[in-house]
Enzyme design. Structure first.
Site, PDB file in Angstrom:
ATOM      1  CB  ALA A 240      -0.922  -0.014   1.218  1.00 19.74           C
TER       2      ALA A 240
ATOM      3  NE  ARG B 198     -25.832  19.624   9.964  1.00 18.62           N
ATOM      4  CZ  ARG B 198     -25.610  20.875  10.351  1.00 18.62           C
ATOM      5  NH1 ARG B 198     -26.601  21.739  10.393  1.00 18.62           N
ATOM      6  NH2 ARG B 198     -24.401  21.257  10.695  1.00 18.62           N
TER       7      ARG B 198
ATOM      8  CE1 TYR C 197     -21.556  30.710  14.784  1.00 20.09           C
ATOM      9  CE2 TYR C 197     -22.541  31.215  12.659  1.00 20.09           C
ATOM     10  CZ  TYR C 197     -21.422  31.107  13.463  1.00 20.09           C
ATOM     11  OH  TYR C 197     -20.184  31.394  12.943  1.00 20.09           O
TER      12      TYR C 197
ATOM     13  CB  ALA D 121     -45.245  24.309  10.261  1.00 19.21           C
TER      14      ALA D 121
ATOM     15  NE  ARG E 106      -2.742   3.089 -12.703  1.00 22.88           N
ATOM     16  CZ  ARG E 106      -2.590   1.776 -12.623  1.00 22.88           C
ATOM     17  NH1 ARG E 106      -3.096   1.004 -13.553  1.00 22.88           N
ATOM     18  NH2 ARG E 106      -1.928   1.240 -11.603  1.00 22.88           N
TER      19      ARG E 106
HETATM   20  C1  UD1 Z   1      -0.572  -4.719 -10.356  1.00 23.50           C
HETATM   21  C2  UD1 Z   1       0.183  -5.827 -11.066  1.00 23.50           C
HETATM   22  C3  UD1 Z   1      -0.652  -6.243 -12.265  1.00 23.50           C
HETATM   23  C4  UD1 Z   1      -2.023  -6.710 -11.810  1.00 23.50           C
HETATM   24  C5  UD1 Z   1      -2.718  -5.664 -10.930  1.00 23.50           C
HETATM   25  C6  UD1 Z   1      -3.931  -6.282 -10.267  1.00 23.50           C
HETATM   26  C7  UD1 Z   1       2.567  -5.354 -10.734  1.00 23.50           C
HETATM   27  C8  UD1 Z   1       3.824  -4.859 -11.337  1.00 23.50           C
HETATM   28  N1  UD1 Z   1       1.478  -5.326 -11.487  1.00 23.50           N
HETATM   29  O1  UD1 Z   1      -0.681  -3.648 -11.265  1.00 23.50           O
HETATM   30  O2  UD1 Z   1      -0.010  -7.287 -12.964  1.00 23.50           O
HETATM   31  O3  UD1 Z   1      -2.834  -7.018 -12.915  1.00 23.50           O
HETATM   32  O4  UD1 Z   1      -1.839  -5.200  -9.904  1.00 23.50           O
HETATM   33  O5  UD1 Z   1      -4.707  -5.351  -9.606  1.00 23.50           O
HETATM   34  O6  UD1 Z   1       2.585  -5.799  -9.605  1.00 23.50           O
HETATM   35  N2  UD1 Z   1       2.568  -0.468  -4.453  1.00 23.50           N
HETATM   36  C9  UD1 Z   1       3.541  -0.326  -3.497  1.00 23.50           C
HETATM   37  N3  UD1 Z   1       4.740   0.181  -3.842  1.00 23.50           N
HETATM   38  C10 UD1 Z   1       5.034   0.549  -5.114  1.00 23.50           C
HETATM   39  C11 UD1 Z   1       4.037   0.402  -6.110  1.00 23.50           C
HETATM   40  C12 UD1 Z   1       2.805  -0.117  -5.746  1.00 23.50           C
HETATM   41  O7  UD1 Z   1       3.324  -0.666  -2.329  1.00 23.50           O
HETATM   42  O8  UD1 Z   1       6.153   1.021  -5.343  1.00 23.50           O
HETATM   43  C13 UD1 Z   1       1.233  -0.955  -4.052  1.00 23.50           C
HETATM   44  C14 UD1 Z   1       0.141   0.042  -4.400  1.00 23.50           C
HETATM   45  O9  UD1 Z   1      -0.092   0.932  -3.308  1.00 23.50           O
HETATM   46  C15 UD1 Z   1      -1.046  -0.855  -4.680  1.00 23.50           C
HETATM   47  C16 UD1 Z   1      -0.420  -2.170  -5.131  1.00 23.50           C
HETATM   48  O10 UD1 Z   1       0.943  -2.117  -4.770  1.00 23.50           O
HETATM   49  O11 UD1 Z   1      -1.845  -1.065  -3.545  1.00 23.50           O
HETATM   50  C17 UD1 Z   1      -0.549  -2.364  -6.630  1.00 23.50           C
HETATM   51  O12 UD1 Z   1       0.048  -1.276  -7.295  1.00 23.50           O
HETATM   52  P1  UD1 Z   1      -0.596  -0.663  -8.596  1.00 23.50           P
HETATM   53  O13 UD1 Z   1       0.252   0.451  -9.046  1.00 23.50           O
HETATM   54  O14 UD1 Z   1      -2.033  -0.425  -8.419  1.00 23.50           O
HETATM   55  O15 UD1 Z   1      -0.377  -1.888  -9.590  1.00 23.50           O
HETATM   56  P2  UD1 Z   1      -1.157  -2.188 -10.924  1.00 23.50           P
HETATM   57  O16 UD1 Z   1      -0.636  -1.322 -11.992  1.00 23.50           O
HETATM   58  O17 UD1 Z   1      -2.599  -2.186 -10.669  1.00 23.50           O
HETATM   59 CA    CA Z   2      -3.870  -1.666  -9.018  1.00 27.10          CA
END
Ligand code: UD1
Ligand code: CA
Length: 427
Positions: A8, A304, A356, A349, A14
């Site tokens: 994570a 609320r 405030y 009503a 994106r």
């Molecule tokens: C990744 C997979 C892809 C797969 C997809 C499935 C790789 C290279 N690719 O792509 O093949 O189809 O997941 O959902 O693994 N993260 C880190 N450190 C980093 C980069 C990412 O901890 O340096 C974590 C991100 O926070 C995320 C997870 O790894 O939770 C996946 O990273 P993300 O960039 O979403 O990978 P995808 O391009 O989706």
């Molecule tokens: Ca992903």
């Protein structure tokens, strides 16, 4: 024991957001929390790899009994790089992407019980966009090609990597140091372990999984699709427990709300962080961070945060905030804020607590059996004792003692035949 590592640390470019991707919420709860909770149901050995917005992400993760690892993102970016700092402790290691909030304990358990050097999750999708493609020949996995590295031909592959893997510890120990960043994103891809393992004839089992639970959330569009699934699951759970939800597809219930006894929720209602007991929430009402017991709310009411409503009836266009209502009727068009109102009291009503003054908020206290006439302004701080009657249209700026009538009226003037003079018309 099984070790689970949740990745994570990524930026989530994106997602087009200032906020770290894994902190985006589904039904009010950050994605990362769902996956941590499901993981903890399976094992006590959970590592969460963080880096981007470390303070904010770790603040949430700290609430769970997991181990936080900081990735060296500058030196080793990518899902493979994320594992560099993690201590590999157990013989079997399950690795999950942190952007898969819909995955369940049952599915993780199934994958973790399969015996192979590597178990990987694969989905066959009509639209594989965004995922790494899995090259399969004669039923055997050959390699994973990331979308950004794929050729036009490879992009047509419908089998994708779902992003959950079970590794034997020695497999990771052997191949992680061999990963390189020689690819389109200049990242260390965990997925490259597969190709190296294939070349060394390790046993790799690809398990076909369902996108509904293994969906990776990369964009706000993915988030919307995933939230719909999560919200449906939450509502189904309450339906199974006996809550009536009319046209459930129109109702939003967050992950923190709960229902007890006999409840009915009508279309268009939104309920967040609230507890609803033996009550009816009528169409298009919003209930936030409140407790509603044995009451009817709405249609079109807004409750609320920090309100407690018991044995009461709240009608249309009534707004209630930080208010305790016990046996109260407020049928139409009112604002009740920072108030405490007791049994048998009727709010006419258009009546409003003026809580405030532009600087501070003040309290309104109304006792039992008070009749608040329509369009009353109650200027807080103010106390209205029991058995009081307030005449319609009054502006009340003094405490009213028990049993009294309060009336404030500007005298009504009647000018006869004014209309005819004004418009110059004959009578
Ligand atoms: C990744 C997979 C892809 C797969 C997809 C499935 C790789 C290279 N690719 O792509 O093949 O189809 O997941 O959902 O693994 N993260 C880190 N450190 C980093 C980069 C990412 O901890 O340096 C974590 C991100 O926070 C995320 C997870 O790894 O939770 C996946 O990273 P993300 O960039 O979403 O990978 P995808 O391009 O989706
Ligand atoms: Ca992903």
């Amino acid at each position: 024991m099984l070790q689970i590592i949740i990745l994570a640390a990524g930026k989530g470019t994106r997602m087009k957001s200032q906020k770290a991707k894994v902190l985006h919420t589904l039904c009010g709860k950050p994605m990362l929390e769902y996956i941590i909770e499901e993981s903890l149901k399976l094992t006590k050995s959970v590592d969460v790899v963080l880096n981007f917005q470390f303070d904010k992400t770790s603040e949430i993760v700290k609430n769970y009994p997991v181990n936080i690892v900081k990735q060296n993102l500058e030196k080793f970016p990518g899902t493979g790089g994320a594992l560099k700092e993690v201590k590999l402790k157990e013989e079997k290691i399950l690795i999950l992407n942190g952007d898969m909030p819909l995955i369940t304990q049952e599915e993780l358990k199934k994958l973790s019980e399969i015996d192979a050097d590597i178990v990987m999750s694969v989905m066959k999708l009509k639209n594989p966009d965004g995922y790494g493609r899995v090259l399969i020949q004669d039923g055997d996995v050959i390699k994973i090609i990331e979308q950004k590295d794929a050729s036009t031909e490879e992009l047509k592959i419908k089998h994708v990597n779902a992003g959950v893997y079970l590794f034997k510890k020695e497999v990771l120990e052997k191949y992680l140091p061999k990963l390189s960043d020689n690819n389109a994103q200049k990242e260390y891809y965990l997925t490259d372990v597969i190709e190296m393992a294939v070349k060394d004839n390790l046993t790799i089992k690809a398990v076909e999984v369902d996108e509904e639970s293994f969906k990776g959330v990369n964009s706000k569009k993915d988030l919307a699709v995933a939230e719909e699934t999560m919200c449906k699951r939450i509502k189904n759970r309450w339906l199974e427990k006996g809550v009536i939800i009319r046209l459930p597809q129109t109702v939003y219930i967050d992950a923190y709300s709960a229902f007890e006894g006999e409840c009915e929720i009508q279309p268009g209602s939104v309920i967040t962080k609230s507890v609803i007991i033996d009550s009816e929430i009528k169409a298009n009402s919003v209930i936030e961070e409140s407790v509603i017991k044995n009451s009817a709310i709405g249609p079109m009411a807004r409750i609320r945060p920090k309100s407690e409503i018991k044995d009461s009836k709240i009608g249309n266009f009534v707004e209630v905030k930080s208010t305790k209502l016990n046996g109260v009727k407020a049928g139409h068009l009112s604002y009740l804020g920072d108030s405490e109102i007791d049994e048998g009291t009727n709010i006419g009503a258009g009546s409003i607590t003026c809580n405030y003054d532009g600087k501070n908020k003040y309290k309104t206290k109304i006792g039992k059996n008070v009749f608040v006439g329509s369009d009353t302004k109650l200027i807080a701080p103010i106390t209205i004792e029991d058995d009081v009657m307030i005449a319609a249209g009054s502006v009340v700026n003094k405490n009213i003692p028990k049993g009294s009538l309060a009336i404030s009226r500007s005298p009504l003037k009647i000018v006869k035949n004014f209309y005819y003079k004004f418009f110059g018309k004959e009578q």
